[in-house]
Design a protein around this motif. Structure first.
Motif, PDB file in Angstrom:
ATOM      1  N   HIS A 154       9.668  33.942 -16.198  1.00  0.00           N
ATOM      2  CA  HIS A 154       9.066  33.520 -17.468  1.00  0.00           C
ATOM      3  C   HIS A 154      10.014  33.766 -18.633  1.00  0.00           C
ATOM      4  CE1 HIS A 154       5.082  32.260 -16.245  1.00  0.00           C
ATOM      5  NE2 HIS A 154       4.950  33.337 -15.497  1.00  0.00           N
ATOM      6  N   ARG A 157      12.774  31.320 -19.788  1.00  0.00           N
ATOM      7  CA  ARG A 157      12.423  30.115 -20.536  1.00  0.00           C
ATOM      8  C   ARG A 157      12.107  30.391 -22.005  1.00  0.00           C
ATOM      9  NH1 ARG A 157       7.974  28.075 -19.515  1.00  0.00           N
ATOM     10  NH2 ARG A 157       6.947  29.618 -18.203  1.00  0.00           N
ATOM     11  N   ARG A 161      10.415  27.786 -25.340  1.00  0.00           N
ATOM     12  CA  ARG A 161       8.951  27.780 -25.374  1.00  0.00           C
ATOM     13  C   ARG A 161       8.392  27.410 -26.737  1.00  0.00           C
ATOM     14  NH1 ARG A 161       6.565  32.252 -25.177  1.00  0.00           N
ATOM     15  NH2 ARG A 161       4.588  31.387 -24.480  1.00  0.00           N
ATOM     16  N   LEU A 171       5.469  23.458 -20.532  1.00  0.00           N
ATOM     17  CA  LEU A 171       6.521  23.511 -19.531  1.00  0.00           C
ATOM     18  C   LEU A 171       7.160  22.149 -19.266  1.00  0.00           C
ATOM     19  CD1 LEU A 171       8.060  25.154 -17.384  1.00  0.00           C
ATOM     20  CD2 LEU A 171       6.184  24.677 -15.797  1.00  0.00           C
ATOM     21  N   GLU A 172       6.336  21.107 -19.133  1.00  0.00           N
ATOM     22  CA  GLU A 172       6.881  19.797 -18.775  1.00  0.00           C
ATOM     23  C   GLU A 172       7.729  19.185 -19.891  1.00  0.00           C
ATOM     24  OE1 GLU A 172       2.419  19.084 -19.732  1.00  0.00           O
ATOM     25  OE2 GLU A 172       3.695  20.631 -18.841  1.00  0.00           O
ATOM     26  N   GLN A 174       9.723  21.196 -21.940  1.00  0.00           N
ATOM     27  CA  GLN A 174      10.809  22.102 -22.308  1.00  0.00           C
ATOM     28  C   GLN A 174      12.161  21.551 -21.870  1.00  0.00           C
ATOM     29  OE1 GLN A 174       9.926  26.029 -20.778  1.00  0.00           O
ATOM     30  NE2 GLN A 174       7.938  26.116 -21.814  1.00  0.00           N
ATOM     31  N   ARG A 176      15.184  22.006 -20.088  1.00  0.00           N
ATOM     32  CA  ARG A 176      15.595  22.924 -19.028  1.00  0.00           C
ATOM     33  C   ARG A 176      17.050  23.346 -19.144  1.00  0.00           C
ATOM     34  NH1 ARG A 176      12.132  21.955 -13.574  1.00  0.00           N
ATOM     35  NH2 ARG A 176      10.141  21.529 -14.595  1.00  0.00           N
ATOM     36  N   TRP A 179      17.190  26.860 -20.461  1.00  0.00           N
ATOM     37  CA  TRP A 179      16.744  28.000 -19.667  1.00  0.00           C
ATOM     38  C   TRP A 179      17.948  28.866 -19.301  1.00  0.00           C
ATOM     39  CZ3 TRP A 179      12.804  25.625 -15.635  1.00  0.00           C
ATOM     40  CH2 TRP A 179      11.715  25.097 -16.336  1.00  0.00           C
TER      41      TRP A 179
END
Length: 205
Positions: A154, A157, A161, A171-172, A174, A176, A179
């Protein structure tokens, strides 16, 4: 600020004296307080509430929110728990076998992390730090490793966020590429280690 035994036992009711005194060899004061509050004579919810209040760095209002309880109800629960410890003369030393307190302790650390994830970023790093110490102290605990993996996955990320307006990014949506791959890699390693122990539990899942 760093907690001390004095700070940890203070509360608005002024009902505690020196509730927690310990000469354990465990090196971290807050971890000692966490373990001491997870006394097996207390029921699970009380263990968690007491630990969050005294040693976890949360206010009574934050603990109450974690439990979906009125603040006054939570405060009375904590006061009763501390009074029970004092009046029963419960020993506050940490036992050589920590198994009886591990489940409560992991639940506490999960809730501290969760509270930080929602409202207080400083609690995220503190929960991870304490969980690392639990893993060091309990190297055979699959669930301690599972909890650490969960927290790190968690935390990896965190930078994605919240958008520039302070709004939560699901989440979908963000990015990536933002990260933290190093943190994810470490989390994966802890999860693999936990799973090789063939002792599944909720944090691993």
């Amino acid at each position: 600020p760093e907690l001390t035994a004095h700070h940890a036992t203070a509360d608005d009711t002024n009902e505690e004296g020196d509730l927690i005194m310990d000469a354990s060899s465990l090196g971290d004061e807050r971890l000692r307080l966490l373990l001491l509050c997870c006394h097996p004579a207390l029921d699970r919810d009380t263990q968690v509430a007491l630990t969050l209040r005294l040693a976890g760095g949360l206010t009574a209002a934050e603990v109450a929110a974690a439990y979906l309880l009125p603040e006054a109800t939570l405060t009375q629960r904590v006061v009763r728990a501390k009074r029970k410890i004092r009046e029963a003369g419960m020993p506050l030393s940490i036992p050589a076998n920590l198994d009886e307190r591990v489940d409560a302790l992991l639940r506490v650390l999960y809730l501290i992390f969760n509270e930080g994830y929602v409202t207080r970023v400083d609690l995220i790093t503190e929960a991870i730090r304490l969980t690392r110490q639990v893993v060091d102290e309990l190297p055979a605990s699959a669930e301690a490793e599972g909890l650490l993996a969960l927290q790190l996955h968690h935390h990896a990320r965190s930078a994605t966020r919240i958008d520039g307006l302070g709004e939560l990014v699901l989440l979908e949506h963000q990015d990536r590429t933002g990260w933290n791959l190093d943190v994810i890699t470490e989390a994966n390693a802890w999860l693999r280690s936990a799973m090789t122990r063939m002792s599944p539990g909720p944090y691993q899942v």
